[in-house]
Scaffold this motif. Sequence first.
Motif, PDB file in Angstrom:
ATOM      1  N   VAL A  41     -13.493  -3.109  -8.281  1.00  0.00           N
ATOM      2  CA  VAL A  41     -12.781  -2.792  -7.275  1.00  0.00           C
ATOM      3  C   VAL A  41     -12.103  -1.321  -7.159  1.00  0.00           C
ATOM      4  O   VAL A  41     -12.189  -0.714  -6.094  1.00  0.00           O
ATOM      5  CB  VAL A  41     -11.490  -3.656  -7.306  1.00  0.00           C
ATOM      6  N   GLU A  42     -11.614  -0.842  -8.275  1.00  0.00           N
ATOM      7  CA  GLU A  42     -11.278   0.489  -8.498  1.00  0.00           C
ATOM      8  C   GLU A  42     -12.311   1.603  -8.164  1.00  0.00           C
ATOM      9  O   GLU A  42     -11.903   2.745  -7.477  1.00  0.00           O
ATOM     10  CB  GLU A  42     -10.841   0.774  -9.796  1.00  0.00           C
ATOM     11  N   VAL A  45     -12.537   1.913  -4.161  1.00  0.00           N
ATOM     12  CA  VAL A  45     -11.414   2.563  -3.751  1.00  0.00           C
ATOM     13  C   VAL A  45     -11.718   4.103  -3.809  1.00  0.00           C
ATOM     14  O   VAL A  45     -11.624   4.861  -3.207  1.00  0.00           O
ATOM     15  CB  VAL A  45     -10.149   2.025  -4.329  1.00  0.00           C
ATOM     16  N   ILE A  54     -10.495  -4.755   0.756  1.00  0.00           N
ATOM     17  CA  ILE A  54      -9.858  -3.880  -0.256  1.00  0.00           C
ATOM     18  C   ILE A  54      -9.275  -2.347   0.651  1.00  0.00           C
ATOM     19  O   ILE A  54      -8.275  -2.011   0.241  1.00  0.00           O
ATOM     20  CB  ILE A  54     -11.061  -3.344  -1.180  1.00  0.00           C
ATOM     21  N   ASN A  55     -10.104  -2.039   1.656  1.00  0.00           N
ATOM     22  CA  ASN A  55      -9.846  -1.142   2.158  1.00  0.00           C
ATOM     23  C   ASN A  55      -9.872  -1.211   3.811  1.00  0.00           C
ATOM     24  O   ASN A  55     -10.316  -0.454   4.676  1.00  0.00           O
ATOM     25  CB  ASN A  55     -10.256   0.419   1.969  1.00  0.00           C
ATOM     26  N   VAL A  71      -3.503   1.407   0.429  1.00  0.00           N
ATOM     27  CA  VAL A  71      -3.959   0.144   0.045  1.00  0.00           C
ATOM     28  C   VAL A  71      -3.034  -0.720  -0.664  1.00  0.00           C
ATOM     29  O   VAL A  71      -2.923  -2.208  -0.464  1.00  0.00           O
ATOM     30  CB  VAL A  71      -5.174   0.372  -0.877  1.00  0.00           C
ATOM     31  N   GLN A  75      -1.366  -4.680   0.802  1.00  0.00           N
ATOM     32  CA  GLN A  75      -1.380  -5.770   0.143  1.00  0.00           C
ATOM     33  C   GLN A  75      -0.168  -6.318   0.406  1.00  0.00           C
ATOM     34  O   GLN A  75       0.183  -7.571   0.181  1.00  0.00           O
ATOM     35  CB  GLN A  75      -1.916  -5.649  -1.333  1.00  0.00           C
ATOM     36  N   ALA A 186      -4.738  -2.767  -4.958  1.00  0.00           N
ATOM     37  CA  ALA A 186      -6.051  -3.079  -4.036  1.00  0.00           C
ATOM     38  C   ALA A 186      -6.572  -4.379  -4.414  1.00  0.00           C
ATOM     39  O   ALA A 186      -6.751  -4.773  -5.438  1.00  0.00           O
ATOM     40  CB  ALA A 186      -6.935  -1.883  -4.073  1.00  0.00           C
ATOM     41  N   LYS A 187      -6.696  -5.272  -3.315  1.00  0.00           N
ATOM     42  CA  LYS A 187      -7.438  -6.457  -3.558  1.00  0.00           C
ATOM     43  C   LYS A 187      -6.570  -7.648  -3.794  1.00  0.00           C
ATOM     44  O   LYS A 187      -6.871  -8.824  -3.699  1.00  0.00           O
ATOM     45  CB  LYS A 187      -8.617  -6.278  -4.313  1.00  0.00           C
TER      46      LYS A 187
END
Length: 508
Positions: A41-42, A45, A54-55, A71, A75, A186-187
Amino acid sequence: MVVLTGHSLTIEDVRKVVLEKVFVSAHPDSWQEVEKSRKAVEQVVKEKRVVYGINTGFGKFSDVLIDEKDVKELQYNLIQSHACGVGDPFPEEVSRAMVLLRANALLKGFSGVRPVVIERLLQLLNAEIHPVVPQQGSLGASGDLAPLSHLALVLMGEGEVFYKGARVKAIEALSKEGIAPITLEAKEGLALINGTQAMTAVGVVAYLEAETMAYESEMIAALTMEGLRGIVDAFDEDVHVVRGYPQQVEVARRIRIYLHDSKLTTRQGELRVQDAYSLRCIPQVHGASWQALDYVKEKLEIEINAATDNPLIFPDKRKVISGGNFHGQPIALAMDFMKIALSELANISERRIERLVNPQLNDLPPFLSPEPGLQSGAMIMQYCAASLVSENKTLAHPASVDSIPSSANQEDHVSMGTIAARHAYMILQNVRRVLAIELICAMEAVAYRGVEGMASNTRAFYEEARKIVPRIVKDRKFSDDIEAMNTWLKQFDWFTFFQKKLRTNKIK
């Protein structure tokens, strides 16, 4: 302690954690998979790759790109906007099950959350902090978005929880247990709410209660057999083996065990040639309900170990895929099936109640009254049972055949599985009350026949139940008796009381 891996949770494990409050931990090997999916995930991003949730925005907003600096706010906003459940909260055991199942799903390593998110879920369980989650508001696809958002609020220090017998602000309970709220990255908000854990939690709790209740229904039916001097030949093993359904065979075997030394039952031709269906067909009807419950258990044990997130992250294959594992159709159908199966246990029980109280169908005092005419006895208890089974018929209408499009038709088919699960749990409560009424009536009938003639197994059950509801020697407020018996049946440790007998008894 129950150790979660994301792959090996059983319904028995859920029972230990949810009902016995056993401590929970994560298997050390699971964290490696969690870390890998988080790094993926990182990387998304960092590389500014466009990946749903995520974005990007959500649902119909999936084509709206979100700047990297926003981001976290994305969330946060997701949880706030989706926490719009309404109605009474789920029972605490359901809320606890939701937390457990969500932690187990995230441990699979396909959701991309940081380990701290899962750690907080485990801390909630072990501190017995249970989110207040409204029951209504989920469509059962795109996950249980509204219910799970109320769970996610607690991790952020918002919302309400049940804690030490009180309903309090989440931040108050977290502070007392030294648990720090987290800021979702994120996510992570999407990972917490994209899933079937609300409907599945209700389903598992309902199944655990239904399994015990189904066993109890057979013992109660056995008492009715004695109260009505039923014919035991109908439970002969040969009759059921030739039909071929293992569940039917097992019900008949258990009834034979319960009644094996009874002096109150009869043989065919002794008093009558054959009984009414509600007695004679106990193995066929109860056995069919067991078939449905076995199906439900199979689906639940798959779902409690399922990856139901969207998108799913496969770090080893460098793939992030938007799919539909959040769709609750498998559980929706299973819950609708359970609704029907449980309703039938009440339907046949109510017919046995009628046979116990109707003087045209037995040789007992009318309505089991101590003074027929002056006192009504169990007359209106049968009315109550009839009302409950009628209500079940409306609740048993399948929720899964309905679907209403949402998110501007992006999400154009939904399962309504959470509604199905909620209705299954409501039916369960009604069924247990019907069985409580049958038990009260059956106890009166065998008391008229003479309890000294009862089978040893039914007599043991009778003596325990008599501690809850005494004999009817005068009309009284029977709603108190019904509720007391209902509570006892729910809490009764059936397996400790009878399972050893079933395992060791050699009766064929």
